[in-house]
Write a protein that holds these residues in place. Structure first.
Motif, PDB file in Angstrom:
ATOM      1  N   GLU A  40       0.833  -1.208   0.000  1.00 20.95           N
ATOM      2  CA  GLU A  40       0.000   0.000   0.000  1.00 20.95           C
ATOM      3  C   GLU A  40       0.866   1.255   0.000  1.00 20.95           C
ATOM      4  O   GLU A  40       0.696   2.146   0.828  1.00 20.95           O
ATOM      5  CB  GLU A  40      -0.981  -0.038   1.177  1.00 20.95           C
ATOM      6  N   GLU A  63      -0.808 -15.178   1.680  1.00 19.00           N
ATOM      7  CA  GLU A  63      -1.519 -14.741   2.882  1.00 19.00           C
ATOM      8  C   GLU A  63      -0.706 -13.649   3.567  1.00 19.00           C
ATOM      9  O   GLU A  63       0.470 -13.856   3.882  1.00 19.00           O
ATOM     10  CB  GLU A  63      -1.739 -15.910   3.832  1.00 19.00           C
ATOM     11  N   GLY A  65      -0.488 -10.900   6.699  1.00 14.00           N
ATOM     12  CA  GLY A  65      -0.973 -10.588   8.037  1.00 14.00           C
ATOM     13  C   GLY A  65      -0.827  -9.112   8.364  1.00 14.00           C
ATOM     14  O   GLY A  65      -0.298  -8.326   7.565  1.00 14.00           O
ATOM     15  N   PRO A  66      -1.279  -8.716   9.550  1.00 12.08           N
ATOM     16  CA  PRO A  66      -1.223  -7.311   9.958  1.00 12.08           C
ATOM     17  C   PRO A  66       0.210  -6.865  10.255  1.00 12.08           C
ATOM     18  O   PRO A  66       1.055  -7.659  10.668  1.00 12.08           O
ATOM     19  CB  PRO A  66      -2.081  -7.261  11.214  1.00 12.08           C
ATOM     20  N   ALA A  67       0.453  -5.589  10.062  1.00 13.81           N
ATOM     21  CA  ALA A  67       1.778  -5.011  10.300  1.00 13.81           C
ATOM     22  C   ALA A  67       2.120  -5.014  11.776  1.00 13.81           C
ATOM     23  O   ALA A  67       1.251  -4.886  12.635  1.00 13.81           O
ATOM     24  CB  ALA A  67       1.826  -3.588   9.757  1.00 13.81           C
ATOM     25  N   ALA A  68       3.414  -5.159  12.035  1.00 17.47           N
ATOM     26  CA  ALA A  68       3.972  -4.986  13.378  1.00 17.47           C
ATOM     27  C   ALA A  68       5.154  -4.049  13.200  1.00 17.47           C
ATOM     28  O   ALA A  68       6.259  -4.482  12.872  1.00 17.47           O
ATOM     29  CB  ALA A  68       4.403  -6.320  13.962  1.00 17.47           C
ATOM     30  N   ARG A  72       5.835  -7.055   8.231  1.00 19.63           N
ATOM     31  CA  ARG A  72       4.526  -7.601   7.882  1.00 19.63           C
ATOM     32  C   ARG A  72       4.705  -9.079   7.542  1.00 19.63           C
ATOM     33  O   ARG A  72       5.541  -9.421   6.722  1.00 19.63           O
ATOM     34  CB  ARG A  72       3.950  -6.844   6.693  1.00 19.63           C
ATOM     35  N   ARG A 102      -3.272  -7.107  -0.631  1.00 14.80           N
ATOM     36  CA  ARG A 102      -4.122  -6.698   0.474  1.00 14.80           C
ATOM     37  C   ARG A 102      -3.964  -7.707   1.596  1.00 14.80           C
ATOM     38  O   ARG A 102      -3.606  -8.856   1.366  1.00 14.80           O
ATOM     39  CB  ARG A 102      -5.603  -6.656   0.052  1.00 14.80           C
ATOM     40  N   GLU A 103      -4.289  -7.296   2.817  1.00 12.33           N
ATOM     41  CA  GLU A 103      -4.270  -8.232   3.939  1.00 12.33           C
ATOM     42  C   GLU A 103      -5.253  -9.353   3.677  1.00 12.33           C
ATOM     43  O   GLU A 103      -6.273  -9.167   3.029  1.00 12.33           O
ATOM     44  CB  GLU A 103      -4.651  -7.512   5.238  1.00 12.33           C
ATOM     45  N   GLY A 104      -4.939 -10.513   4.240  1.00 10.26           N
ATOM     46  CA  GLY A 104      -5.820 -11.672   4.107  1.00 10.26           C
ATOM     47  C   GLY A 104      -5.222 -12.704   3.176  1.00 10.26           C
ATOM     48  O   GLY A 104      -4.064 -12.632   2.784  1.00 10.26           O
TER      49      GLY A 104
END
Length: 110
Positions: A40, A63, A65-68, A72, A102-104
Motif C-alpha cells: 500500500e 496470505e 498478516g497485519p503489520a507490526a 509484515r 491486500r491483507e488476508g
C-alpha cells in the motif's frame, strides 16, 4: 532521518549484494526469509514463509498478516516439489511486482 529496522536491513542486503536474508536454514518444503518490498505504497520488511505444496492441481496462495511496526508477515504456498534459492528469489520478485496486495488470504489454482 532516524535509524530503523528497514534501513538496517537495506544496508545489510546492499553490503551482501542480496535480495533477501534467510531467517532460518531452508528445508525441502519450507523456507523462512525476509526482504524489503512495498505494501500500500509504503516500504515494509516482509517476514516471509514459502511453502512447497507439491506439484499437481493444488490451490496456491498468498496470505498477508497485519503489520507490526515496519514488518509484515507473509506466507506464500506454491505448487513446487521443493524449495531452492531460485524459488525463493522468484517469490521475492513476484511479491515486489504484485500491484494489488491486500491483507488476508488470496488463492488461485495451479
Amino acid at each position: 532521518m532516524p535509524d530503523s529496522e528497514l534501513m538496517r536491513l537495506a544496508e545489510s542486503l546492499r553490503r551482501e549484494q542480496a535480495e533477501y536474508r534467510l531467517s532460518a536454514p531452508p528445508g525441502e518444503t519450507e523456507a523462512r526469509f525476509e526482504f524489503i518490498g512495498r505494501f500500500e505504497h509504503t516500504a515494509v520488511i516482509w517476514q516471509a514463509r514459502l511453502q512447497a505444496l507439491g506439484s499437481g492441481r493444488r490451490e496456491q496462495f498468498i496470505e498477508i498478516g497485519p503489520a507490526a511496526g515496519e514488518r509484515r508477515p507473509l506466507t506464500v504456498g506454491l505448487a513446487l516439489d521443493r524449495i531452492d534459492p531460485p524459488a525463493i528469489l522468484k517469490t521475492v520478485i513476484m511479491i515486489r511486482n504484485y500491484k494489488r496486495l491486500r491483507e488476508g488470504r488470496h488463492a488461485w489454482r495451479a
